[in-house]
Design a protein around this motif. Structure first.
Motif, PDB file in Angstrom:
ATOM      1  N   CYS A 199       0.826  -1.202   0.000  1.00 57.79           N
ATOM      2  CA  CYS A 199       0.000   0.000   0.000  1.00 57.79           C
ATOM      3  C   CYS A 199       0.866   1.260   0.000  1.00 57.79           C
ATOM      4  O   CYS A 199       1.974   1.267   0.548  1.00 57.79           O
ATOM      5  CB  CYS A 199      -0.920   0.004   1.217  1.00 57.79           C
ATOM      6  SG  CYS A 199      -2.139  -1.335   1.200  1.00 57.79           S
ATOM      7  N   ALA A 200       0.334   2.292  -0.591  1.00 58.20           N
ATOM      8  CA  ALA A 200       1.095   3.538  -0.721  1.00 58.20           C
ATOM      9  C   ALA A 200       1.448   4.139   0.636  1.00 58.20           C
ATOM     10  O   ALA A 200       2.480   4.797   0.778  1.00 58.20           O
ATOM     11  CB  ALA A 200       0.295   4.543  -1.549  1.00 58.20           C
ATOM     12  N   ASN A 201       0.600   3.922   1.628  1.00 61.89           N
ATOM     13  CA  ASN A 201       0.861   4.479   2.956  1.00 61.89           C
ATOM     14  C   ASN A 201       1.313   3.398   3.949  1.00 61.89           C
ATOM     15  O   ASN A 201       1.081   3.512   5.154  1.00 61.89           O
ATOM     16  CB  ASN A 201      -0.375   5.208   3.495  1.00 61.89           C
ATOM     17  CG  ASN A 201      -1.592   4.299   3.589  1.00 61.89           C
ATOM     18  OD1 ASN A 201      -1.557   3.154   3.144  1.00 61.89           O
ATOM     19  ND2 ASN A 201      -2.674   4.813   4.167  1.00 61.89           N
ATOM     20  N   ALA A 202       1.968   2.358   3.432  1.00 66.57           N
ATOM     21  CA  ALA A 202       2.448   1.267   4.285  1.00 66.57           C
ATOM     22  C   ALA A 202       3.420   1.796   5.332  1.00 66.57           C
ATOM     23  O   ALA A 202       4.286   2.619   5.039  1.00 66.57           O
ATOM     24  CB  ALA A 202       3.133   0.197   3.436  1.00 66.57           C
ATOM     25  N   ARG A 203       3.269   1.289   6.556  1.00 69.23           N
ATOM     26  CA  ARG A 203       4.188   1.675   7.629  1.00 69.23           C
ATOM     27  C   ARG A 203       5.477   0.861   7.569  1.00 69.23           C
ATOM     28  O   ARG A 203       6.506   1.276   8.086  1.00 69.23           O
ATOM     29  CB  ARG A 203       3.514   1.459   8.982  1.00 69.23           C
ATOM     30  CG  ARG A 203       2.300   2.352   9.236  1.00 69.23           C
ATOM     31  CD  ARG A 203       1.860   2.247  10.694  1.00 69.23           C
ATOM     32  NE  ARG A 203       0.718   3.112  10.981  1.00 69.23           N
ATOM     33  CZ  ARG A 203      -0.542   2.687  11.076  1.00 69.23           C
ATOM     34  NH1 ARG A 203      -0.797   1.398  10.890  1.00 69.23           N
ATOM     35  NH2 ARG A 203      -1.518   3.527  11.358  1.00 69.23           N
ATOM     36  N   ALA A 204       5.405  -0.334   6.962  1.00 71.41           N
ATOM     37  CA  ALA A 204       6.576  -1.218   6.887  1.00 71.41           C
ATOM     38  C   ALA A 204       6.731  -1.753   5.468  1.00 71.41           C
ATOM     39  O   ALA A 204       6.539  -2.935   5.215  1.00 71.41           O
ATOM     40  CB  ALA A 204       6.436  -2.363   7.887  1.00 71.41           C
ATOM     41  N   PRO A 205       7.072  -0.881   4.506  1.00 70.65           N
ATOM     42  CA  PRO A 205       7.126  -1.317   3.110  1.00 70.65           C
ATOM     43  C   PRO A 205       8.150  -2.411   2.834  1.00 70.65           C
ATOM     44  O   PRO A 205       7.899  -3.312   2.035  1.00 70.65           O
ATOM     45  CB  PRO A 205       7.453  -0.031   2.343  1.00 70.65           C
ATOM     46  CG  PRO A 205       8.024   0.901   3.357  1.00 70.65           C
ATOM     47  CD  PRO A 205       7.349   0.566   4.644  1.00 70.65           C
TER      48      PRO A 205
END
Length: 233
Positions: A199-205
């Motif tokens: 996801c674009a706003n991932a906290r843990a990309p």
């Protein structure tokens, strides 16, 4: 490995919930990283991602992931095929089993059924197109029962609300009170590919990419087969 000690968060449609939960457990056992999977109706899952709710990964049918990528809600470069699934057919446990070996047999079974259950997902859309092509859509309209988002067709069958039901194989396997009588014949089968993306706003990309890689590897195939799914091609 990950940017945070918090759980990697995944949102998905109901079709992949069993597979994702088992793979999440396996990932945690191997790497010590917690993963939480929230499975809801596919339309609701896509809407929550579109509205900016924070998740690390979303797993949906490939066309839904493509729309999220086009809207900038997921990292398009992170898209990974997770699994693919066909449509199965079920009746209540112990009920008479109509023949479903051919297209003509399935059409006859639908025409003879007291009520027909279908989903809001890709399998339901495919069925509606089939009914139109067969010229029976109006004839059976009053007997169609659509499962509400997040509710399986198997539950409708088990409760007696649908005599014949169609849904992704993974959603019918193991449901109490029903018998899966077969898969759609090849000539009318529809395979849905489920993809995952960060996801674009991932906290843990970075952790999300690691988990997606893990879920797409051959080692994960046994879990997919357990629930009537296959590796995505």
């Amino acid at each position: 490995m990950n940017e945070t000690h918090e759980a990697i968060t995944v949102i998905s449609s109901m079709a992949t919930r069993h597979v994702l939960n088992d793979l999440a457990d396996a990932y945690t056992q191997r790497f010590g990283q917690r993963v939480t999977v929230k499975s809801v109706g596919g339309v609701a899952a896509a809407r929550r991602v579109e509205e900016g709710e924070a998740f690390d990964i979303v797993v949906l049918a490939a066309d839904a992931i493509a729309k999220l990528a086009a809207a900038g809600r997921v990292d398009a470069a992170s898209r990974v095929g997770i699994a693919r699934s066909g449509i199965a057919i079920a009746v209540a446990a112990g009920a008479s089993r109509p023949s479903v070996d051919t297209e003509a047999a399935v059409r006859n079974a639908v025409l003879a059924a007291r009520s027909i259950g279908y989903s809001t997902g890709p399998s339901g859309a495919h069925l509606m197109r089939l009914f139109e092509r067969w010229g029976i859509a109006r004839t059976i309209a009053s007997r169609l029962v659509q499962a509400p988002p997040g509710v399986g067709v198997g539950a409708l069958i088990a409760r007696g609300e649908a005599a014949l039901g169609f849904q992704q194989t993974s959603e019918l396997i193991g449901v109490d009170g029903i018998d899966v009588i077969g898969s759609m014949p090849n000539e009318i089968q529809a395979m849905t590919v489920f993809e995952g993306a960060v996801c674009a706003n991932a906290r843990a990309p970075r952790g999300a990419k690691s988990l997606l890689h893990f879920m797409s590897q051959p080692d994960a195939d046994a879990v997919k087969h357990r629930y009537g799914m296959e590796a995505a091609l």
